[in-house]
Design an enzyme around this catalytic site. Structure first.
Site, PDB file in Angstrom:
ATOM      1  N   SER A   1      50.820  31.860  32.183  1.00 53.84           N
ATOM      2  CA  SER A   1      49.595  32.373  31.556  1.00 53.84           C
ATOM      3  C   SER A   1      49.075  33.644  32.205  1.00 53.84           C
ATOM      4  CB  SER A   1      48.534  31.281  31.575  1.00 53.84           C
ATOM      5  OG  SER A   1      49.059  30.141  30.960  1.00 53.84           O
TER       6      SER A   1
ATOM      7  N   ARG B   1      50.607  42.513  34.703  1.00 48.86           N
ATOM      8  CA  ARG B   1      49.817  42.488  35.936  1.00 48.86           C
ATOM      9  C   ARG B   1      49.392  41.056  36.203  1.00 48.86           C
ATOM     10  NH1 ARG B   1      46.502  43.479  31.772  1.00 48.86           N
ATOM     11  NH2 ARG B   1      47.604  45.405  31.392  1.00 48.86           N
TER      12      ARG B   1
ATOM     13  N   ASP C   1      49.427  30.396  27.563  1.00 49.95           N
ATOM     14  CA  ASP C   1      48.656  29.171  27.277  1.00 49.95           C
ATOM     15  C   ASP C   1      47.909  29.249  25.949  1.00 49.95           C
ATOM     16  OD1 ASP C   1      46.937  31.060  28.351  1.00 49.95           O
ATOM     17  OD2 ASP C   1      46.031  29.748  29.850  1.00 49.95           O
TER      18      ASP C   1
HETATM   19  C1  BGC Z   1      45.602  35.733  31.529  1.00 52.92           C
HETATM   20  C2  BGC Z   1      46.036  35.206  30.179  1.00 52.92           C
HETATM   21  C3  BGC Z   1      45.645  33.749  30.035  1.00 52.92           C
HETATM   22  C4  BGC Z   1      44.176  33.542  30.380  1.00 52.92           C
HETATM   23  C5  BGC Z   1      43.770  32.089  30.314  1.00 52.92           C
HETATM   24  C6  BGC Z   1      44.144  35.423  31.790  1.00 52.92           C
HETATM   25  O1  BGC Z   1      43.811  35.821  33.083  1.00 52.92           O
HETATM   26  O2  BGC Z   1      45.822  37.115  31.606  1.00 52.92           O
HETATM   27  O3  BGC Z   1      47.423  35.350  29.997  1.00 52.92           O
HETATM   28  O4  BGC Z   1      45.889  33.346  28.723  1.00 52.92           O
HETATM   29  O5  BGC Z   1      43.911  34.035  31.670  1.00 52.92           O
HETATM   30  O6  BGC Z   1      44.516  31.309  31.175  1.00 52.92           O
END
Ligand code: BGC
Length: 524
Positions: free
Chosen positions: A191, A206, A244
């Protein structure tokens, strides 16, 4: 160079801290709470009658800083919608709008057994999901492993080794001798923002959510993960790398066909929705059929990184400046669970140090000075304090921070928590409204998951009210009436959603749709 001693040490800690659980979709569904519009609670503790003038002024100043009125919500939503389009364009924008190669919704008739791995911020979860013959039903066994804090800022090798150890342990527990096991297909929920030219690859754009592991950004994470599996002989083949939010979208659509958007409001925040390939200019060169669906992981946490529309407080600016990635995730840093407690802490310290009122005067606030010592559950507890004299908040401050607040200070504390929580919910609604408007969804369901959505008091009701304001819905005749767009508790995205995406990917490869597949040999 790999540090074997350390790797061994970590592997010893790869012990599940919860026992295996078994659940069915029905049990999961029982968990889903439909929320209806409720009056939003503002300042429900005692009145401010007893609050001295100087503290009252501070409260009013905080209200001015943190309140977002309807006009501003609409302005943010307009810009958000434009930024979603920009993210899909060839030039791109702040919001990455990552195509995920998830190219259909589930029908409910998917079957088979899949593994799912969720690399969350706090835990690592491994599941085995069996999608049964019965429509939209599944069985799940799962184990959770603690994600050691030091791994988040440690070495990349250690992270992948730890994950591979957890997977191996899971298989040994549930399948015994793994040497005889055929490779099982896995959906890996990773995620973080990743460029996915293929469903079985992801170049980390990142780190977010406080992760800071060198040597991963700019690289495809799948070969690193697979190398750790191969080194241990873990019998797993990766079928899909998943965000996610995409998992949440697909898992929710499995049981509710009205689900059009998947959101996470947890440690981080983000959303995914289904786009048509013909509306994704940055994929035009691939000549995909224009009406083919493609799930987009928006990565909306990056909205307004250029600070054009969000009104940041001095506290938001400090959070950003002191974070491992300044200038990134501007929207997320005002909303997500990782930051809410920290915003609150910064307000408290500022009011102690720099303002004429000097809250907690002559007290030792050294515990309060520790960065990130308060998480969003601290704010939840303050907002949940049912007593007029805020006695639970008083105890919380005494026990956790060795601070003895006066009653007027308690009123200020409560109001500050409400303001921060309300701002987060209202901003979140802008993202949901922007996607809904972009897609022309006048009515739909939005599946949401994450600790803030599930546990933060009033978050849902505040979000629903903001959505109503932005989209100009008329007053309800009956308070029980559903909202046209409802944000509902989602199905388990990183478990069932990941399994479904693995199943959908295997099926489409079988059907000859090889778009976005890097390693066809893994899908035999
Ligand atoms: C991430 C996402 C993720 C979200 C929730 C963010 O910091 O960049 O990819 O879906 O958090 O977990």
């Amino acid at each position: 160079m790999r540090n074997h001693t350390r790797a061994r040490h970590l592997s010893q800690r790869a012990a599940p801290f919860t026992t295996t659980t078994k659940a069915t979709s029905q049990a999961e569904r029982a968990r889903r709470l439909r929320f209806t519009f409720q009056p939003v609670l503002t300042c429900l503790a005692g009145s401010f009658a007893d609050v001295p003038q100087d503290l009252l002024k501070e409260i009013q100043a905080l209200e001015r800083l943190f309140t977002i009125d309807t006009a501003k919500l609409k302005q943010i939503t307009d810009r958000f919608q434009a930024e979603l389009d920009k993210g899909l364009s060839v030039e791109g924008g702040s919001i990455p709008m990552n195509p995920t190669w998830v190219m259909s919704f589930p029908t409910g008739y998917e079957t088979g057994t899949y593994l799912a791995l969720d690399m969350g911020g706090t835990n690592l979860r491994v599941c085995q999901i069996t999608l049964t013959e019965q429509k939209s039903e599944f069985d799940i066994i799962q184990s959770k492993y603690r994600m050691p804090e030091e791994l988040k800022t440690g070495e990349a090798d250690e992270l992948w080794e730890y994950i591979a150890d957890c997977l191996m342990q899971f298989l040994e527990t549930h399948h015994g001798d793994t040497s005889k096991l055929e490779k099982l297909p896995l959906g890996f929920t990773f995620s973080y923002p990743a460029t996915q030219n293929y469903v079985d690859a992801g170049i980390l754009q990142r780190w977010t959510k406080g992760f800071d592991i060198a040597g991963v950004e700019g690289h495809n994470v799948v070969p690193m993960f697979e190398a750790a599996l191969a080194a241990r002989g873990v019998p797993i083949k990766l079928a899909a790398l998943i965000n996610d939010t995409t998992g949440t979208l697909i898992a929710s659509a499995y049981t509710d066909t009205k689900m059009k958007i998947g959101c996470i409001f947890g440690t981080g925040c983000n959303a995914a929705y289904m786009e048509d390939c013909g509306s994704i200019p940055k994929l035009a060169h691939l000549n995909l059929p224009p009406d083919t669906p493609m799930a987009i992981n928006c990565e909306w946490g990056a909205f307004d990184n250029e600070h054009q529309v969000l009104l940041r407080t001095p506290y938001d600016i400090t959070i950003d400046k002191d974070s491992p990635r300044p200038g990134q995730q501007a929207f997320e840093k005002m909303i997500a669970g990782l930051y809410l407690g920290e915003i609150f802490r910064l307000v408290m310290v500022d009011l102690h140090d720099n303002h004429e009122t000097h809250i907690f005067a002559n007290q030792d606030i050294s515990k309060l000075r520790k960065a990130y010592s308060l998480d969003s559950s601290f704010l939840s507890a303050i907002e949940e304090d049912p007593y007029e004299n805020l006695s639970e908040t008083f105890e919380l401050f005494q026990n956790k921070l060795d601070i003895t607040p006066s009653l007027p200070e308690l009123e200020l504390i409560r109001r500050t928590a409400e303001l921060i929580g309300t701002r987060a919910a209202r901003l979140s609604a802008c993202g949901v409204a922007a996607i809904s408007r972009k897609k022309g969804y006048n009515t739909c369901h939005v599946g949401a998951d994450g600790s803030v959505f599930n546990k933060y008091p009033n978050f849902k009701a505040r979000g629903a009210l903001a959505l109503r304001e932005i989209l100009d819905w008329p007053e309800k005749n009956d308070p029980k009436e559903d909202d046209p767009i409802e944000i509902l508790a989602a199905e388990d995205g990183s478990g069932v959603g990941a399994a479904l995406i693995a199943a959908l990917t295997l099926q489409r490869v079988k059907d000859g749709n090889m778009h976005g597949i890097l390693h066809p040999e893994n899908y035999q």
